[in-house]
Design an enzyme around this catalytic site. Sequence first.
Site, PDB file in Angstrom:
ATOM      1  N   GLY A  17       0.781  -1.237   0.000  1.00 13.96           N
ATOM      2  CA  GLY A  17       0.000   0.000   0.000  1.00 13.96           C
ATOM      3  C   GLY A  17       0.810   1.282   0.000  1.00 13.96           C
ATOM      4  O   GLY A  17       0.298   2.326   0.425  1.00 13.96           O
ATOM      5  N   SER A  18       2.036   1.240  -0.515  1.00 15.88           N
ATOM      6  CA  SER A  18       2.804   2.502  -0.517  1.00 15.88           C
ATOM      7  C   SER A  18       2.239   3.486  -1.554  1.00 15.88           C
ATOM      8  O   SER A  18       2.249   4.704  -1.333  1.00 15.88           O
ATOM      9  CB  SER A  18       4.298   2.243  -0.757  1.00 15.88           C
ATOM     10  OG  SER A  18       4.534   1.792  -2.063  1.00 15.88           O
ATOM     11  N   ASN A  19       1.723   2.974  -2.666  1.00 21.91           N
ATOM     12  CA  ASN A  19       1.062   3.887  -3.622  1.00 21.91           C
ATOM     13  C   ASN A  19      -0.237   4.432  -3.030  1.00 21.91           C
ATOM     14  O   ASN A  19      -0.565   5.600  -3.224  1.00 21.91           O
ATOM     15  CB  ASN A  19       0.787   3.180  -4.950  1.00 21.91           C
ATOM     16  CG  ASN A  19       2.012   3.171  -5.843  1.00 21.91           C
ATOM     17  OD1 ASN A  19       2.400   4.211  -6.368  1.00 21.91           O
ATOM     18  ND2 ASN A  19       2.648   2.013  -5.969  1.00 21.91           N
ATOM     19  N   ARG A  70     -15.373 -15.521  -9.986  1.00 19.63           N
ATOM     20  CA  ARG A  70     -14.684 -14.219 -10.001  1.00 19.63           C
ATOM     21  C   ARG A  70     -15.689 -13.077 -10.205  1.00 19.63           C
ATOM     22  O   ARG A  70     -15.594 -12.022  -9.595  1.00 19.63           O
ATOM     23  CB  ARG A  70     -13.638 -14.209 -11.112  1.00 19.63           C
ATOM     24  CG  ARG A  70     -12.932 -12.871 -11.242  1.00 19.63           C
ATOM     25  CD  ARG A  70     -12.045 -12.827 -12.459  1.00 19.63           C
ATOM     26  NE  ARG A  70     -11.027 -13.867 -12.365  1.00 19.63           N
ATOM     27  CZ  ARG A  70     -10.245 -14.233 -13.370  1.00 19.63           C
ATOM     28  NH1 ARG A  70     -10.346 -13.653 -14.541  1.00 19.63           N
ATOM     29  NH2 ARG A  70      -9.353 -15.180 -13.208  1.00 19.63           N
ATOM     30  N   ARG A  96      -5.004  -9.268  -8.404  1.00 12.98           N
ATOM     31  CA  ARG A  96      -5.968 -10.283  -8.821  1.00 12.98           C
ATOM     32  C   ARG A  96      -6.514  -9.862 -10.176  1.00 12.98           C
ATOM     33  O   ARG A  96      -6.729  -8.674 -10.400  1.00 12.98           O
ATOM     34  CB  ARG A  96      -7.090 -10.324  -7.772  1.00 12.98           C
ATOM     35  CG  ARG A  96      -8.009 -11.495  -7.894  1.00 12.98           C
ATOM     36  CD  ARG A  96      -8.880 -11.600  -6.668  1.00 12.98           C
ATOM     37  NE  ARG A  96      -9.933 -10.591  -6.597  1.00 12.98           N
ATOM     38  CZ  ARG A  96     -10.889 -10.422  -7.511  1.00 12.98           C
ATOM     39  NH1 ARG A  96     -10.932 -11.163  -8.591  1.00 12.98           N
ATOM     40  NH2 ARG A  96     -11.815  -9.501  -7.342  1.00 12.98           N
ATOM     41  N   ASN A 112      -4.686   2.259 -13.251  1.00 16.08           N
ATOM     42  CA  ASN A 112      -3.728   1.350 -12.609  1.00 16.08           C
ATOM     43  C   ASN A 112      -2.334   1.945 -12.730  1.00 16.08           C
ATOM     44  O   ASN A 112      -2.056   2.698 -13.663  1.00 16.08           O
ATOM     45  CB  ASN A 112      -3.766  -0.008 -13.335  1.00 16.08           C
ATOM     46  CG  ASN A 112      -2.791  -1.017 -12.743  1.00 16.08           C
ATOM     47  OD1 ASN A 112      -2.717  -1.171 -11.525  1.00 16.08           O
ATOM     48  ND2 ASN A 112      -2.035  -1.705 -13.592  1.00 16.08           N
ATOM     49  N   HIS A 114       1.617   0.677 -13.098  1.00 15.49           N
ATOM     50  CA  HIS A 114       2.391  -0.520 -13.434  1.00 15.49           C
ATOM     51  C   HIS A 114       3.883  -0.154 -13.435  1.00 15.49           C
ATOM     52  O   HIS A 114       4.261   0.885 -13.990  1.00 15.49           O
ATOM     53  CB  HIS A 114       1.982  -1.052 -14.820  1.00 15.49           C
ATOM     54  CG  HIS A 114       2.772  -2.254 -15.221  1.00 15.49           C
ATOM     55  ND1 HIS A 114       2.529  -3.505 -14.682  1.00 15.49           N
ATOM     56  CD2 HIS A 114       3.823  -2.397 -16.062  1.00 15.49           C
ATOM     57  CE1 HIS A 114       3.400  -4.356 -15.202  1.00 15.49           C
ATOM     58  NE2 HIS A 114       4.189  -3.716 -16.037  1.00 15.49           N
ATOM     59  N   ALA A 178       9.342   6.899  -8.093  1.00 15.58           N
ATOM     60  CA  ALA A 178       8.734   7.590  -9.246  1.00 15.58           C
ATOM     61  C   ALA A 178       7.225   7.334  -9.287  1.00 15.58           C
ATOM     62  O   ALA A 178       6.441   8.230  -9.611  1.00 15.58           O
ATOM     63  CB  ALA A 178       9.395   7.122 -10.540  1.00 15.58           C
ATOM     64  N   GLU A 179       6.810   6.114  -8.942  1.00 13.61           N
ATOM     65  CA  GLU A 179       5.364   5.807  -8.896  1.00 13.61           C
ATOM     66  C   GLU A 179       4.649   6.728  -7.913  1.00 13.61           C
ATOM     67  O   GLU A 179       3.545   7.206  -8.180  1.00 13.61           O
ATOM     68  CB  GLU A 179       5.129   4.351  -8.450  1.00 13.61           C
ATOM     69  CG  GLU A 179       5.577   3.312  -9.446  1.00 13.61           C
ATOM     70  CD  GLU A 179       5.267   1.899  -8.973  1.00 13.61           C
ATOM     71  OE1 GLU A 179       4.167   1.645  -8.471  1.00 13.61           O
ATOM     72  OE2 GLU A 179       6.150   1.020  -9.103  1.00 13.61           O
TER      73      GLU A 179
HETATM   74  C1  GRF Z   1       3.855  -1.258  -7.315  1.00 12.99           C
HETATM   75  O1  GRF Z   1       5.144  -1.404  -7.841  1.00 12.99           O
HETATM   76  C2  GRF Z   1       2.828  -1.215  -8.405  1.00 12.99           C
HETATM   77  O2  GRF Z   1       3.289  -0.578  -9.554  1.00 12.99           O
HETATM   78  C3  GRF Z   1       2.603  -2.678  -8.682  1.00 12.99           C
HETATM   79  O3  GRF Z   1       2.639  -3.291  -7.426  1.00 12.99           O
HETATM   80  C4  GRF Z   1       3.432  -2.510  -6.536  1.00 12.99           C
HETATM   81  C5  GRF Z   1       2.550  -2.158  -5.377  1.00 12.99           C
HETATM   82  O4  GRF Z   1       3.251  -1.532  -4.331  1.00 12.99           O
HETATM   83  N1  GRF Z   1       1.389  -2.867  -9.427  1.00 12.99           N
HETATM   84  P1  GRF Z   1       2.441  -0.849  -3.156  1.00 12.99           P
HETATM   85  O5  GRF Z   1       1.470  -1.892  -2.606  1.00 12.99           O
HETATM   86  O6  GRF Z   1       1.725   0.330  -3.699  1.00 12.99           O
HETATM   87  O7  GRF Z   1       3.481  -0.480  -2.134  1.00 12.99           O
END
Ligand code: GRF
Length: 220
Positions: A17-19, A70, A96, A112, A114, A178-179
């Site tokens: 969950g860092s993003n 699903r 998922r 999303n 990536h 960077a994300e």
């Molecule tokens: C990130 O690198 C994201 O791009 C990928 O999974 C990772 C998730 O990291 N889809 P976090 O859970 O947001 O820390």
Amino acid sequence: MSSAARKKVGVLISGRGSNLQALLAAGAEPDFPAEIVLVVSSKPDAQGLARAARAGVATRVVPRRDFARREDCDAAMTAALEEAGVELVCMAGFMRLLSAAFVAHWRDRLINVHPSLLPLFPGLDTHARALAAGVKLHGCTVHFVRLEMDSGPIVGQAAVPVLPGDTEDALAARVLAAEHRLYPHCLRLVAGGRVKVVDEMAAIAEPGADAGARILNPAP
Ligand code: GRF
């Protein structure tokens, strides 16, 4: 910005969950055009759930194993999101595969992040694959979600250099940082109504004045 003018956002997670944390921080700024109102996790032990709770954001756990199909699991997620008034959905480390019905329901309202410069390296192990390919630039992409994994109109990308001696972990950390900058930036654009999907391309109104920016690796 008044609460009524802010888009209500749901975030789908499965882990760290860092993003999500970066999106929560952005959403806490008064002028940000989106607020995170719900976090849905596919895993009960996802670290991101505690981050949401600390930020005072509601959480739901919707594990796949609780449903026969699903489609039923995804319908439960949609029901939870709509109950919370969610208008836009962000996937942030959601691990998922989604059903066609879910992707169609949220079409152009589902984004999303990536960890590669798509369309290079869709799927898993992107950093190892970037190192093996010898690319000099790597990075991350925020895109609208389509049924094919890690495809869809690209909202934004951030590039980082691949440096001599990089390990997978070092490169992953550089991309992750960077994300954390790119994702809130792209959510601001989408929630602010500045992104339109035209012919399966994301067109950005007023994309900013930094059009001459370049990253050269190796540096001149
Ligand atoms: C990130 O690198 C994201 O791009 C990928 O999974 C990772 C998730 O990291 N889809 P976090 O859970 O947001 O820390």
